[in-house]
Write an enzyme that holds these catalytic residues in place. Structure first.
Site, short mmCIF file in Angstrom:
data_model
loop_
_atom_site.label_atom_id
_atom_site.label_comp_id
_atom_site.label_asym_id
_atom_site.label_seq_id
_atom_site.Cartn_x
_atom_site.Cartn_y
_atom_site.Cartn_z
N ASP A 1 7.86 -62.36 4.06
CA ASP A 1 6.90 -63.47 3.75
C ASP A 1 7.30 -64.60 4.54
O ASP A 1 6.32 -65.44 5.22
CB ASP A 1 6.80 -63.95 2.42
CG ASP A 1 5.96 -63.07 1.34
OD1 ASP A 1 5.04 -62.22 2.06
OD2 ASP A 1 6.08 -63.30 0.50
N GLU B 1 0.40 -63.88 -4.67
CA GLU B 1 0.31 -64.69 -3.52
C GLU B 1 1.25 -64.45 -2.19
O GLU B 1 2.42 -63.98 -2.63
CB GLU B 1 0.75 -66.20 -3.77
CG GLU B 1 -0.44 -67.01 -4.87
CD GLU B 1 -1.77 -67.30 -4.28
OE1 GLU B 1 -1.83 -67.14 -2.79
OE2 GLU B 1 -2.64 -67.59 -5.05
N CYS B 2 0.82 -64.69 -1.15
CA CYS B 2 1.46 -64.01 -0.03
C CYS B 2 2.58 -65.18 0.37
O CYS B 2 3.31 -64.63 1.22
CB CYS B 2 0.48 -63.97 1.31
SG CYS B 2 -0.36 -65.52 1.71
N GLY B 3 2.76 -66.08 0.13
CA GLY B 3 3.66 -67.10 0.56
C GLY B 3 3.13 -68.49 0.76
O GLY B 3 3.87 -69.42 0.68
#
Length: 303
Positions: A158, A266-268
Site C-alpha cells: 500500500d 480501503e486501499c491506503g
C-alpha cells in the site's frame, strides 16, 4: 483545533498601502496571505450547506473556493461522472481541474484502455500519472520489491504502490485540495462520509457525489454517454488492482469485490497518514536492529 489549508499564493511582504489599510488584496503582487483555516464549527457548517446541493453546485463551490484543486481518480464510475460534470462547466484554463492517476502497475488492462479513451473524450484535461518510485513496469516493480508483495507485506505494498506516489504527487503539484469518488452508499467506512473533510496533513478532500447511489451514478453515465470500464459489464462494480478485485453477486454491496474475505475496506490513500508513518518507523527500527545484530555477530566472529 483548526484545520489548515495553505494558500498557494504567497509573498514575503505587503505593499505600503495594504499595510496602512490593514487589508490584504488578492490583486497585489507583493501581498502576503495568511493560511486559510477551517475551524471545526466552520467545517460542520460547510457540510450542512453542501450536502443540500447537487454535485454540480458542489463542484462550482470547489472551483471558486479552493486553490490548488485536483481530482484524484482510478477512473471508477463516480470519478468519471465528476470528470464529465466538470467538462460541461466550460471552466477557463487556469481554473481547470487536472487529474491525478496513481498507476500501481497492477491495474487491469481494461482500466489502462479506459485511460486512453478518457484522454480522447476529454482532450483539454491534463492527466498526471504517478507510479511507484523508481519503477516504470511491473517487471521492475517485482525486481525491486519481490513477487506478490501485496501478500507478503500488504502494508508495504500500500505504501509503495499508492500512498507514497500520492504524497509525491501532492508535493510536486502543490495540491491543496482533491476531489474524490467516494460515496456513502459504498458502505464500510464510507457510510457516514461528509462532503468535505480535512486529513491529518491539512489536505482538503471533497466528495461531491457523497449523496448519490450507484444507480444515480449509473443513470448519469448512460444519459450522458460517459466512457466507463468494460469490467462493469462483467459483474464488477468497484475496480482496483487486478489481484484484489473480483466480480460480485446480485445483492452484494458495491465494494464487496474488493479485498474479498479480508477486513480491509480501503486501499491506503484514504487511511490516516499516521498509520503509515508508524509503519515506516517500525520498518526503520527493524532495519537498525538487524544491522546491530549483524555488527555484533561480526564482533563475536572476530573475537
Amino acid at each position: 483545533m483548526s484545520s489548515k489549508l495553505s494558500s498557494v499564493h504567497r509573498a514575503d511582504t505587503m505593499s505600503l498601502h495594504e499595510t496602512e489599510s490593514g487589508y490584504v488584496s488578492g490583486s497585489g503582487s507583493d501581498s502576503t496571505f495568511p493560511d486559510i483555516y477551517f475551524t471545526k464549527p466552520h467545517l460542520a457548517f460547510l457540510n450542512r450547506q453542501l450536502q443540500l446541493l447537487e454535485p454540480q453546485d458542489i463542484l462550482r463551490w470547489c472551483i471558486t473556493s479552493l486553490p490548488g484543486l485536483f481530482q484524484t481518480t482510478a477512473f471508477g464510475l463516480t470519478g468519471l461522472v465528476t470528470l464529465d460534470m466538470l467538462s460541461k462547466m466550460k471552466i477557463p484554463r487556469p481554473q481547470m481541474v487536472d487529474l491525478i492517476f496513481l498507476d500501481t502497475l497492477h491495474h487491469f488492462q481494461e482500466t489502462l484502455a479506459l485511460v486512453d479513451r478518457v484522454r480522447s473524450r476529454y482532450p483539454l484535461v491534463n492527466i498526471h500519472v504517478y507510479k511507484p518510485e523508481g519503477t516504470e513496469t511491473t517487471e521492475e516493480f517485482v525486481r525491486k520489491h519481490g513477487e506478490r508483495l501485496w501478500e507478503t507485506n500488504e502494508e508495504l505494498y500500500d505504501w509503495v504502490a499508492k500512498v507514497e506516489p500520492a504524497q509525491r504527487a501532492y508535493r510536486e503539484l502543490q495540491v491543496a485540495a482533491v476531489l474524490t469518488g467516494r460515496r456513502r452508499s459504498q458502505g464500510g467506512k464510507r457510510g457516514d462520509l461528509d462532503v468535505i473533510e480535512v486529513d491529518e496533513a491539512g489536505l482538503i478532500k471533497v466528495n461531491p457525489l457523497a449523496n448519490w447511489s450507484f444507480q444515480d451514478v449509473q443513470n448519469y453515465v448512460k444519459l450522458n454517454d460517459v466512457p466507463y470500464n468494460e469490467l462493469l459489464d462483467r459483474s464488477y462494480k468497484s475496480v482496483g488492482d487486478w489481484h484484489s478485485t473480483q466480480p460480485i453477486k446480485a445483492g452484494e454491496d458495491e465494494r464487496a469485490g474488493r479485498w474479498k474475505g479480508q477486513q480491509k475496506t480501503e486501499c491506503g490513500i484514504h487511511n490516516p497518514r499516521s498509520k503509515f508513518a508508524q509503519y515506516l518507523r517500525e520498518q526503520e527500527m527493524k532495519k537498525q536492529e538487524e544491522a546491530l545484530h549483524k555488527a555484533l555477530d561480526g564482533l563475536e566472529v572476530a573475537g
